[in-house]
Design a protein around this motif. Structure first.
Motif, PDB file in Angstrom:
ATOM      1  N   ILE A   1      21.857  -1.118  14.253  1.00 29.96           N
ATOM      2  CA  ILE A   1      21.934  -1.625  12.881  1.00 29.96           C
ATOM      3  C   ILE A   1      20.586  -1.348  12.211  1.00 29.96           C
ATOM      4  N   LYS A   2      20.632  -0.604  11.106  1.00 33.48           N
ATOM      5  CA  LYS A   2      19.411  -0.170  10.442  1.00 33.48           C
ATOM      6  C   LYS A   2      18.985  -1.152   9.342  1.00 33.48           C
ATOM      7  N   THR A   3      17.684  -1.194   9.096  1.00 33.51           N
ATOM      8  CA  THR A   3      17.162  -1.928   7.960  1.00 33.51           C
ATOM      9  C   THR A   3      17.368  -1.093   6.698  1.00 33.51           C
ATOM     10  N   PRO A   4      17.260  -1.711   5.515  1.00 35.78           N
ATOM     11  CA  PRO A   4      17.353  -0.914   4.287  1.00 35.78           C
ATOM     12  C   PRO A   4      16.330   0.215   4.235  1.00 35.78           C
ATOM     13  N   GLU A   5      15.139  -0.011   4.754  1.00 35.60           N
ATOM     14  CA  GLU A   5      14.111   1.040   4.756  1.00 35.60           C
ATOM     15  C   GLU A   5      14.515   2.188   5.674  1.00 35.60           C
ATOM     16  N   GLN A   6      15.130   1.890   6.785  1.00 34.15           N
ATOM     17  CA  GLN A   6      15.595   2.943   7.694  1.00 34.15           C
ATOM     18  C   GLN A   6      16.756   3.719   7.091  1.00 34.15           C
ATOM     19  N   ILE A   7      17.627   3.030   6.386  1.00 36.19           N
ATOM     20  CA  ILE A   7      18.705   3.728   5.680  1.00 36.19           C
ATOM     21  C   ILE A   7      18.120   4.669   4.628  1.00 36.19           C
ATOM     22  N   GLU A   8      17.059   4.267   3.952  1.00 38.75           N
ATOM     23  CA  GLU A   8      16.399   5.141   2.974  1.00 38.75           C
ATOM     24  C   GLU A   8      15.879   6.402   3.658  1.00 38.75           C
ATOM     25  N   ALA A   9      15.332   6.265   4.865  1.00 39.03           N
ATOM     26  CA  ALA A   9      14.869   7.446   5.610  1.00 39.03           C
ATOM     27  C   ALA A   9      16.044   8.340   5.976  1.00 39.03           C
ATOM     28  N   MET A  10      17.171   7.739   6.324  1.00 39.38           N
ATOM     29  CA  MET A  10      18.367   8.525   6.615  1.00 39.38           C
ATOM     30  C   MET A  10      18.863   9.234   5.360  1.00 39.38           C
ATOM     31  N   ARG A  11      18.703   8.606   4.218  1.00 40.09           N
ATOM     32  CA  ARG A  11      19.077   9.270   2.965  1.00 40.09           C
ATOM     33  C   ARG A  11      18.222  10.506   2.742  1.00 40.09           C
ATOM     34  N   ARG A  12      16.940  10.419   3.049  1.00 42.00           N
ATOM     35  CA  ARG A  12      16.074  11.593   2.890  1.00 42.00           C
ATOM     36  C   ARG A  12      16.521  12.715   3.817  1.00 42.00           C
ATOM     37  N   ALA A  13      16.874  12.369   5.051  1.00 42.76           N
ATOM     38  CA  ALA A  13      17.406  13.377   5.972  1.00 42.76           C
ATOM     39  C   ALA A  13      18.737  13.915   5.471  1.00 42.76           C
ATOM     40  N   GLY A  14      19.569  13.016   4.945  1.00 41.60           N
ATOM     41  CA  GLY A  14      20.872  13.431   4.432  1.00 41.60           C
ATOM     42  C   GLY A  14      20.766  14.384   3.270  1.00 41.60           C
ATOM     43  N   LEU A  15      19.780  14.182   2.408  1.00 37.80           N
ATOM     44  CA  LEU A  15      19.597  15.098   1.280  1.00 37.80           C
ATOM     45  C   LEU A  15      19.183  16.486   1.757  1.00 37.80           C
ATOM     46  N   VAL A  16      18.341  16.550   2.787  1.00 37.43           N
ATOM     47  CA  VAL A  16      17.981  17.858   3.340  1.00 37.43           C
ATOM     48  C   VAL A  16      19.229  18.560   3.867  1.00 37.43           C
ATOM     49  N   VAL A  17      20.065  17.817   4.581  1.00 36.35           N
ATOM     50  CA  VAL A  17      21.315  18.392   5.106  1.00 36.35           C
ATOM     51  C   VAL A  17      22.214  18.849   3.962  1.00 36.35           C
ATOM     52  N   GLY A  18      22.402  17.995   2.963  1.00 34.63           N
ATOM     53  CA  GLY A  18      23.276  18.345   1.843  1.00 34.63           C
ATOM     54  C   GLY A  18      22.792  19.559   1.081  1.00 34.63           C
ATOM     55  N   GLU A  19      21.481  19.624   0.850  1.00 34.43           N
ATOM     56  CA  GLU A  19      20.919  20.766   0.132  1.00 34.43           C
ATOM     57  C   GLU A  19      21.032  22.039   0.965  1.00 34.43           C
ATOM     58  N   THR A  20      20.834  21.920   2.272  1.00 30.41           N
ATOM     59  CA  THR A  20      20.951  23.092   3.150  1.00 30.41           C
ATOM     60  C   THR A  20      22.385  23.606   3.166  1.00 30.41           C
ATOM     61  N   LEU A  21      23.347  22.716   3.233  1.00 30.39           N
ATOM     62  CA  LEU A  21      24.748  23.149   3.246  1.00 30.39           C
ATOM     63  C   LEU A  21      25.143  23.806   1.932  1.00 30.39           C
ATOM     64  N   GLU A  22      24.638  23.301   0.823  1.00 31.76           N
ATOM     65  CA  GLU A  22      24.940  23.954  -0.454  1.00 31.76           C
ATOM     66  C   GLU A  22      24.313  25.343  -0.521  1.00 31.76           C
ATOM     67  N   LEU A  23      23.120  25.492   0.028  1.00 30.33           N
ATOM     68  CA  LEU A  23      22.490  26.809   0.100  1.00 30.33           C
ATOM     69  C   LEU A  23      23.319  27.749   0.963  1.00 30.33           C
ATOM     70  N   LEU A  24      23.814  27.245   2.082  1.00 27.48           N
ATOM     71  CA  LEU A  24      24.632  28.079   2.964  1.00 27.48           C
ATOM     72  C   LEU A  24      25.964  28.424   2.315  1.00 27.48           C
ATOM     73  N   ARG A  25      26.566  27.467   1.601  1.00 29.40           N
ATOM     74  CA  ARG A  25      27.821  27.742   0.910  1.00 29.40           C
ATOM     75  C   ARG A  25      27.657  28.933  -0.037  1.00 29.40           C
ATOM     76  N   SER A  26      26.548  28.949  -0.768  1.00 29.53           N
ATOM     77  CA  SER A  26      26.314  30.034  -1.725  1.00 29.53           C
ATOM     78  C   SER A  26      25.902  31.329  -1.038  1.00 29.53           C
ATOM     79  N   SER A  27      25.495  31.241   0.239  1.00 30.44           N
ATOM     80  CA  SER A  27      25.057  32.429   0.980  1.00 30.44           C
ATOM     81  C   SER A  27      26.184  33.115   1.729  1.00 30.44           C
ATOM     82  N   VAL A  28      27.283  32.407   1.952  1.00 26.10           N
ATOM     83  CA  VAL A  28      28.413  32.996   2.686  1.00 26.10           C
ATOM     84  C   VAL A  28      29.003  34.142   1.872  1.00 26.10           C
ATOM     85  N   ARG A  29      29.111  35.297   2.505  1.00 22.06           N
ATOM     86  CA  ARG A  29      29.658  36.486   1.844  1.00 22.06           C
ATOM     87  C   ARG A  29      30.107  37.456   2.919  1.00 22.06           C
TER      88      ARG A  29
END
Length: 279
Positions: free
Chosen positions: A10-38
């Motif tokens: 069970i995470k604290t709100p501060e730990q969830i915020e850190a997971m959000r930062r990791a999640g944004l890196v993942v989300g941005e990377t996947l969008e970059l890969l989506r646009s790179s698929v050809r």
């Protein structure tokens, strides 16, 4: 038995915020890969793009070196009848392929994990529909989660949507049972498991601070799989094609917050009539 006694973090709100930062890196990377698929790009080239973006964002790839034998890449790249855990390499994508890309990143010791399936050029109508229903099933599972509910409410949300959708051949979509979603936090895979099928009202309670990765893995044919010789790639036993979508999410008193979606999942959750709990 308490959630912590079951090994559930069970995470604290501060730990969830850190997971959000990791999640944004993942989300941005996947969008970059989506646009790179050809047509013509190799899965290894996609992996290089992902690793560069993850590291340049100040994060660490979750997958590289994971488990035994150590996973050798920063993404899983599974093509056509490969469901999950495909190892990137020299395979060049061709017109009509579908590729499932799974990505994880660590920021300050906390993980994000998500996956998308992308068509290469013009794809068959039944493959496009497979991708659509799999992604929608993911959102229906997240939408079924409420504070005070149970983990299998998510499972039932995924399965009931899939069972409601007509299959292109009149059969049923194959829902993998041997591979499931999971808890996530300071490790990529934690209890509890989050199956993509089952009756609601079972399993651990959904509470604030619990983070889960929901990931329907769906085929056009059988739910049965085979492990390939590389000891990582999971393929369908009948050669049917598959799709895989995943998000990491948590629940706040205000509603659901999808940590790996760039908008926190707000647009889709509001479309589904579900309170949005991000900020």
């Amino acid at each position: 038995m308490s959630l912590r006694d079951r090994g559930i973090q069970i995470k604290t709100p501060e730990q969830i915020e850190a997971m959000r930062r990791a999640g944004l890196v993942v989300g941005e990377t996947l969008e970059l890969l989506r646009s790179s698929v050809r047509v013509g790009i190799t899965t290894g080239e996609l992996d290089a793009i992902a690793e560069d973006n993850i590291r340049s964002s100040g994060a660490i790839p979750s997958f590289k070196g994971y488990s035994h034998p150590p996973f050798p890449a920063s993404i899983c790249a599974s093509v056509n009848d490969e469901v999950v855990h495909g190892i990137p390499g020299d395979r060049a994508l061709v017109e009509g392929d579908v590729i499932s890309i799974d990505c994880g990143a660590i920021v300050d010791g906390w993980h994000g994990d998500a996956a998308i399936t992308v068509g290469v050029g013009e794809i068959a109508a039944d493959h496009a529909e497979l991708m659509r229903v799999t992604e929608e099933a993911l959102w229906r599972g997240i939408a079924a989660a409420k504070l005070g509910g149970k983990v299998t409410d998510i499972s039932h949300g995924v399965e009931s949507y899939l069972r409601s959708q007509p299959h292109p051949t009149g059969a049923s979509y194959g829902i993998l049972e041997d591979y499931v979603g999971h808890g996530i936090g300071s490790e990529m895979h934690q209890p509890p498991n989050v199956p993509n099928y089952g009756r609601p009202g079972r399993g651990p309670k959904l509470v604030r601070g619990l983070a889960l990765a929901v990931e329907p893995m769906i085929t056009l044919g059988s739910k049965e799989t085979v492990l390939l010789e590389d000891e990582w790639t999971v393929g369908t036993s009948d050669g049917s094609w598959s799709a895989h979508f995943e998000h990491t999410f948590t629940l706040t008193p205000e509603g659901a917050w999808v940590l790996t979606a760039l908008d926190g999942g707000e647009a889709r959750l509001r479309e589904l009539g579900v309170p949005f709990g991000g900020h």
